[in-house]
Design an enzyme around this catalytic site. Structure first.
Site, PDB file in Angstrom:
ATOM      1  N   ASP A 189       0.854  -1.183   0.000  1.00  0.00           N
ATOM      2  CA  ASP A 189       0.000   0.000   0.000  1.00  0.00           C
ATOM      3  C   ASP A 189       0.890   1.233   0.000  1.00  0.00           C
ATOM      4  O   ASP A 189       1.695   1.434   0.914  1.00  0.00           O
ATOM      5  CB  ASP A 189      -0.901   0.003   1.240  1.00  0.00           C
ATOM      6  CG  ASP A 189      -1.793   1.232   1.290  1.00  0.00           C
ATOM      7  OD1 ASP A 189      -2.703   1.341   0.457  1.00  0.00           O
ATOM      8  OD2 ASP A 189      -1.560   2.095   2.167  1.00  0.00           O
ATOM      9  N   GLU A 273      -1.216  -1.055  -6.142  1.00  0.00           N
ATOM     10  CA  GLU A 273      -2.408  -0.321  -6.571  1.00  0.00           C
ATOM     11  C   GLU A 273      -2.128   0.373  -7.901  1.00  0.00           C
ATOM     12  O   GLU A 273      -1.029   0.873  -8.130  1.00  0.00           O
ATOM     13  CB  GLU A 273      -2.777   0.739  -5.532  1.00  0.00           C
ATOM     14  CG  GLU A 273      -3.064   0.194  -4.150  1.00  0.00           C
ATOM     15  CD  GLU A 273      -3.150   1.300  -3.118  1.00  0.00           C
ATOM     16  OE1 GLU A 273      -4.281   1.649  -2.728  1.00  0.00           O
ATOM     17  OE2 GLU A 273      -2.102   1.815  -2.710  1.00  0.00           O
ATOM     18  N   CYS A 326     -12.682  -4.748   5.233  1.00  0.00           N
ATOM     19  CA  CYS A 326     -12.094  -5.397   6.401  1.00  0.00           C
ATOM     20  C   CYS A 326     -11.336  -6.632   5.917  1.00  0.00           C
ATOM     21  O   CYS A 326     -11.905  -7.493   5.238  1.00  0.00           O
ATOM     22  CB  CYS A 326     -13.177  -5.790   7.406  1.00  0.00           C
ATOM     23  SG  CYS A 326     -12.535  -6.745   8.817  1.00  0.00           S
ATOM     24  N   CYS A 329     -13.156 -10.012   7.783  1.00  0.00           N
ATOM     25  CA  CYS A 329     -14.494 -10.509   7.452  1.00  0.00           C
ATOM     26  C   CYS A 329     -14.996 -10.043   6.091  1.00  0.00           C
ATOM     27  O   CYS A 329     -16.012 -10.525   5.602  1.00  0.00           O
ATOM     28  CB  CYS A 329     -15.493 -10.104   8.540  1.00  0.00           C
ATOM     29  SG  CYS A 329     -15.787  -8.311   8.623  1.00  0.00           S
ATOM     30  N   CYS A 345     -13.946  -2.337  12.735  1.00  0.00           N
ATOM     31  CA  CYS A 345     -14.925  -2.959  11.857  1.00  0.00           C
ATOM     32  C   CYS A 345     -16.258  -3.141  12.600  1.00  0.00           C
ATOM     33  O   CYS A 345     -16.287  -3.800  13.650  1.00  0.00           O
ATOM     34  CB  CYS A 345     -14.416  -4.310  11.360  1.00  0.00           C
ATOM     35  SG  CYS A 345     -15.594  -5.191  10.329  1.00  0.00           S
ATOM     36  N   CYS A 348     -17.109  -7.307  12.658  1.00  0.00           N
ATOM     37  CA  CYS A 348     -16.382  -8.257  13.510  1.00  0.00           C
ATOM     38  C   CYS A 348     -15.686  -7.587  14.692  1.00  0.00           C
ATOM     39  O   CYS A 348     -15.156  -8.269  15.576  1.00  0.00           O
ATOM     40  CB  CYS A 348     -15.362  -9.046  12.690  1.00  0.00           C
ATOM     41  SG  CYS A 348     -14.062  -8.033  11.949  1.00  0.00           S
ATOM     42  N   ASP A 355      -3.464   1.643   6.593  1.00  0.00           N
ATOM     43  CA  ASP A 355      -2.474   1.227   5.601  1.00  0.00           C
ATOM     44  C   ASP A 355      -2.188  -0.266   5.672  1.00  0.00           C
ATOM     45  O   ASP A 355      -2.058  -0.933   4.642  1.00  0.00           O
ATOM     46  CB  ASP A 355      -1.178   2.029   5.785  1.00  0.00           C
ATOM     47  CG  ASP A 355      -1.383   3.517   5.550  1.00  0.00           C
ATOM     48  OD1 ASP A 355      -2.321   3.872   4.815  1.00  0.00           O
ATOM     49  OD2 ASP A 355      -0.612   4.327   6.102  1.00  0.00           O
TER      50      ASP A 355
END
Length: 386
Positions: A189, A273, A326, A329, A345, A348, A355
């Site tokens: 990232d 990315e 997330c 999950c 989250c 969960c 990052d």
């Protein structure tokens, strides 16, 4: 065969440095002459369709016919200085018509000064390089590919007050010895405050070379603007400014080389990315910081090092929400904003660093690619099959 290059600093004496400067001048003059002729011939073709369109071959033939009478100074340096410059005019227009680059511009004096030499006009021995009409020029270090491949060409360039030679060579692609055993996949990232966060926990700091040297850069720029044009003091001020620009560039590239080497030598697949840098640069508050990172240069380094070290590079779709998903999950946090560096989250309850979570999601994307056994080239895009 793998084409690579080794850039070495030269240690020329005054006579040799003067020859390099004249050769760069010939290359610049030839390019500008070719560009001007191309424009005139194209305008003539537009007005009269019976006249041929400009092309590189005709341009070179015309130049060779008139250079002895009109441009005798080009004969004082290597023939490749002018020949390659005219080839570059044709290449520049080809890239323009293919939509790969902007319209060619005239070259300015002391801006990216360089000239080309073919492999039939130079040779390398120990810490020396032989150049026609000049003799042996000392190198700061030995050529590392000596006797290991076929030398293709060389480009001599000036950076501030120093001269460099970049020797292109074709070598057999052999798997290099690995310091550690490669792992399957890593997600990377990219960011501004931190250059990169990897899914294995490795973090690369952003040196912020430009922002740290910005005050000095402004001071030297102002000092240069106050000097009389053509004076010796202006030349000295210009060299000081050029040296600082080179310093900033080297600091930035050092961080990028370390990161690209880390991910390509330790992992079989690197997931990045596909950033819309052009769109990001439109943000007036962040454009300078984004330009200081060097996202395109990092991408270029990762791609060529991946080929050398036998890794694969996969690009996530530009709209893939790596930060909002997330990594545990799969819940998508639609309300996450750019200023939210950490979040919990709702599904969960796990706490995420923005990052690190994005890097983990990119890694999972790469693992899914491996599991699907799809074809991915060294520079392909996830899900595209290219």
């Amino acid at each position: 065969m793998l084409s690579t290059a080794h850039q070495i600093e030269l240690k020329p004496n005054n006579k040799q440095a003067n020859y390099f400067a004249r050769a760069c001048g010939v290359a610049r003059f030839s390019f500008n002459w070719g560009l001007e002729q191309w424009q005139h011939q194209y305008q003539a073709h537009v007005q009269d369709n019976s006249l041929p369109k400009p092309n590189e071959q005709a341009l070179r033939k015309h130049f060779n016919a008139v250079k002895k009478q009109e441009f005798g100074f080009v004969l004082e340096v290597t023939k490749y200085a002018a020949q390659q410059a005219l080839k570059n005019v044709g290449t520049a227009f080809k890239r323009f018509f293919n939509g790969e680059a902007a319209y060619p511009q005239f070259h300015k004096k002391h801006h990216h000064d360089s000239f080309y030499i073919g492999n039939d006009q130079f040779k390398v021995k120990d810490k020396q390089v032989w150049i026609p009409n000049l003799g042996w020029v000392r190198l700061k270090e030995a050529f590392k590919y000596q006797g290991k491949g076929k030398i293709n060409n060389a480009v001599i360039s000036r950076q501030a007050d120093r001269w460099f030679v970049s020797i292109s060579v074709s070598v057999e692609q052999k798997p290099p010895r690995q310091a550690v055993e490669k792992q399957d996949c890593v997600g990377v990232d990219l960011g501004i405050s931190r250059l990169a966060t990897c899914s294995d926990g490795h973090q690369a700091d952003n040196p912020k070379a430009l922002s740290k040297k910005l005050k000095k850069l402004k001071r030297l720029s102002q000092a240069l603007s106050r000097k009389v044009k053509g004076s010796h003091n202006r030349h000295k001020a210009k060299m000081q400014l050029s040296k600082l620009h080179q310093r900033i560039k080297h600091i930035r590239h050092d961080a990028l080389h370390k990161l690209s080497y880390y991910v390509t030598t330790r992992f079989n697949m690197v997931v990045l990315e596909d950033l819309n840098v052009q769109g990001m640069m439109k943000n007036r508050k962040l454009s300078r910081a984004i330009a200081d990172v060097g996202f395109y240069e990092l991408r270029r380094q990762v791609e060529y090092k991946a080929k050398y070290y036998g890794s694969r590079v996969v690009y996530a779709d530009r709209f893939y929400p790596s930060s909002k998903l997330c990594s545990v999950c799969g819940f998508k946090h639609e309300g996450l904003t750019l200023k939210d560096r950490e979040w919990d989250c709702p599904e969960c309850g796990i706490h995420h660093d923005r990052d690190v979570n994005a890097a983990l999601n990119l890694r999972q994307l790469g693992l899914a690619k491996i599991a699907a056994s799809s074809t991915v080239t060294a520079c392909g895009e996830f899900g595209s099959g290219v």
